[in-house]
Write an enzyme that holds these catalytic residues in place. Structure first.
Site, PDB file in Angstrom:
ATOM      1  N   SER A 203     -38.170 -63.233  60.260  1.00  5.03           N
ATOM      2  CA  SER A 203     -37.284 -62.385  61.056  1.00  5.03           C
ATOM      3  C   SER A 203     -37.447 -62.709  62.537  1.00  5.03           C
ATOM      4  O   SER A 203     -37.992 -63.770  62.882  1.00  5.03           O
ATOM      5  CB  SER A 203     -37.585 -60.917  60.776  1.00  5.03           C
ATOM      6  N   ASN A 204     -36.993 -61.832  63.406  1.00  2.00           N
ATOM      7  CA  ASN A 204     -37.122 -62.052  64.853  1.00  2.00           C
ATOM      8  C   ASN A 204     -37.272 -60.713  65.565  1.00  2.00           C
ATOM      9  O   ASN A 204     -37.299 -59.663  64.928  1.00  2.00           O
ATOM     10  CB  ASN A 204     -35.916 -62.839  65.377  1.00  2.00           C
ATOM     11  N   HIS A 205     -37.352 -60.755  66.903  1.00  2.00           N
ATOM     12  CA  HIS A 205     -37.684 -59.548  67.680  1.00  2.00           C
ATOM     13  C   HIS A 205     -36.489 -58.650  68.006  1.00  2.00           C
ATOM     14  O   HIS A 205     -36.645 -57.676  68.737  1.00  2.00           O
ATOM     15  CB  HIS A 205     -38.333 -59.947  69.003  1.00  2.00           C
TER      16      HIS A 205
END
Ligand code: C5P
Length: 394
Positions: A203-205
Site C-alpha cells: 500500500s502507500n501513505h
C-alpha cells in the site's frame, strides 16, 4: 472564490463554539472579520478572535474619541452571520436598538444575514423571543435552527447554538453558486491495498483527504457525488456524498468504470497501486532462512481507461505526485491519460502531498497553461480545482 463574512458574536456561554467556527470558515475559504458585543468579551477575549480570524476585532462604535466605521464594515461583507445570537441581541436586531457595534453593523449591512440563536429552553419558547424571530424572518434574515440537548442551565431541550459544522453547511448551501447542479461526479480517493496473504499487503501513505475535500466541494456546489474510497481512517461527512468503500485497485477500477457510465466528471485523486502480487497466498506466508522475492503484475489503470473511453460531454481530472521533473512528467501524464486537467503536487514542497492538511499545487490544462497556487488548506485547494474545472466546462 473568496467570500467575505462578518461574524457577530454576542454574550452567551456558547461563544467558545464561535472560535472554532472562525477556524472552519477560514478553512472553507472565507475572509472573516469579527464584531463583538461588550457582553461577548466577558466569555472570550477579542484577542482570541483577532488571532484566529487574522483580522482586527470591532468592539465599540466610539473608541478613544474615534468613530468606528460600521457602515464600511457592513458594506465590505458578502454575508453577515450572528452566532451566538442571545435573546437580548435578537430583541435589539428586531427593533433596531443600535446601542453596540454589532447592531450598528447589522443595520448597515446590505448582504444576506444569518442568525444562529443560543439561549435557555424557556427563553427560546417565550412569546417575546418567538415574535422577535418572526420579525427577523420577515425582514429577510435567515434563522439557523437551534440544536436540542443539554443547556448551560442543566435543562435539556431546544436552544443550543447549532454546531459549527452545521452552521457552515447552512451558509454554504445558501451562499455558494450551484454551478455543478445536475452533474454526477465520481471521485477516487485514498490508497489501495494489494494482498500478499491474509495478513500482509502492499500500500502507500495516502489518507484520501484531498479526494474527500473534493467530494465535499462538488456536493456543496450541487453535484451528485460518488466517492470511491480506499482503506483510510477518514470519512466524508457531507450527506449528499455516497461513499463506496473498496480495497484493491481492481475493485476501484470495477466500481469507477461502472459509475462513470452515468457521470459527467471523474476526478482521480486516489493513489492507486501500480503493481500487485501476482499470487495471493491463502495462508500466511511462513518465513524461511533464505531471502525471498515477490512477483508483481500491473494493476489496471483507471484514469487511462476512463480517459480513453470518455465522450465529449465527459471530463476527467488526474493527479500527479512527482519527486523530480515534476511539470514535464505531469504534462506527459495529462496527454497519455487524456485528462482535461492535471493537478500536480510535488513531494519536494513542504506541507504538500500525503498526510498533510495543506497542499501546494499547480493545475495544468490541455493547452499546456500552468496555474501555480500557494500552500493552502486542502479544502481551499479543492475550491481552486473545481473553479478551474468550471472554467474549462464553460
Ligand atoms: O501514472 P500515475 O500513477 O502517476 O498517475 C496518477 C494519476 O492516475 C492519478 O490521477 C491516479 O489516481 C491515476 N491512476 C489510476 N489508476 C492507476 C494508477 C493511477 O487511476 N492504476
Amino acid at each position: 472564490m473568496s467570500k467575505k463574512i462578518i461574524l457577530g458574536v454576542s454574550g452567551s456561554i456558547a461563544v467558545y463554539k464561535s472560535v472554532y467556527l472562525v477556524r472552519l470558515l477560514i478553512k472553507s475559504g472565507y475572509d472573516v472579520k469579527v464584531v463583538m458585543t461588550p457582553a461577548a468579551t466577558k466569555f472570550v477575549s477579542a484577542l482570541t478572535f483577532a488571532t484566529i480570524s487574522k483580522n482586527p476585532v470591532s468592539l465599540n462604535i466610539i473608541d478613544k474619541d474615534t468613530w468606528s466605521n460600521h457602515v464600511e464594515l457592513g458594506l465590505w461583507a458578502d454575508a453577515m452571520l450572528i452566532a451566538p445570537a442571545t435573546a437580548s441581541t435578537l430583541s435589539k436586531l428586531s427593533t433596531g436598538l443600535s446601542d453596540n457595534m454589532l447592531i450598528a453593523t447589522y443595520l448597515s449591512a446590505k448582504c444576506p444575514v444569518f442568525i444562529a440563536p443560543a439561549m435557555d429552553l424557556d427563553m427560546w419558547k417565550h412569546p417575546s423571543t418567538r415574535s422577535n424571530i418572526t420579525a427577523l424572518q420577515s425582514y429577510g434574515n435567515y434563522i439557523i435552527p437551534v440544536g436540542t440537548g443539554e443547556l448551560a442551565s442543566g435543562l435539556i431541550g431546544d436552544g443550543r447554538l447549532a454546531e459549527p459544522d452545521d452552521i457552515l453547511r447552512y451558509l454554504n448551501e445558501a451562499l455558494i453558486n450551484k454551478d455543478l447542479k445536475g452533474k454526477k461526479v465520481i471521485i477516487t480517493a485514498g490508497p489501495t491495498q494489494e494482498a500478499l496473504d491474509p495478513v500482509r499487503f502492499l500500500s502507500n501513505h495516502s489518507t484520501g483527504k484531498m479526494g474527500i475535500c473534493l467530494a465535499e466541494e462538488c456536493a456543496i456546489r450541487g453535484a451528485k457525488v460518488t466517492l470511491i474510497l480506499g482503506p483510510t481512517h477518514l470519512q466524508c461527512n457531507h450527506p449528499e456524498v455516497k461513499t463506496i468503500k473498496i480495497s484493491t485497485a481492481q475493485d476501484m477500477y470495477d466500481v469507477a468504470v461502472e459509475e462513470f457510465k452515468s457521470s459527467s466528471i471523474a476526478i482521480m485523486a486516489a493513489a492507486v497501486a501500480d503493481y500487485r502480487p501476482k499470487n495471493t497466498s491463502a495462508q500466511k506466508i511462513k518465513k524461511k532462512n533464505n531471502d525471498m522475492s515477490i512477483e508483481l503484475e500491473r494493476t489496471p489503470d483507471i484514469a487511462k481507461t476512463l480517459g480513453e473511453n470518455k465522450t465529449h460531454e465527459q471530463y476527467t481530472i488526474g493527479f500527479a505526485l512527482e519527486t523530480h521533473n515534476a511539470l514535464e512528467n505531469a504534462k506527459g501524464k495529462l496527454k497519455r491519460k487524456n485528462f482535461d486537467l492535471i493537478v500536480l503536487n510535488s513531494l519536494e514542497d513542504k506541507g504538500a502531498g500525503f498526510k498533510h492538511n495543506t497542499n501546494k499545487v499547480s493545475i495544468v490544462n490541455k493547452s499546456g497553461d500552468v496555474e501555480e497556487y500557494p500552500l493552502k488548506p486542502k479544502q481551499q485547494v479543492a475550491i481552486d480545482i473545481i473553479d478551474q474545472l468550471i472554467s474549462i466546462m464553460n
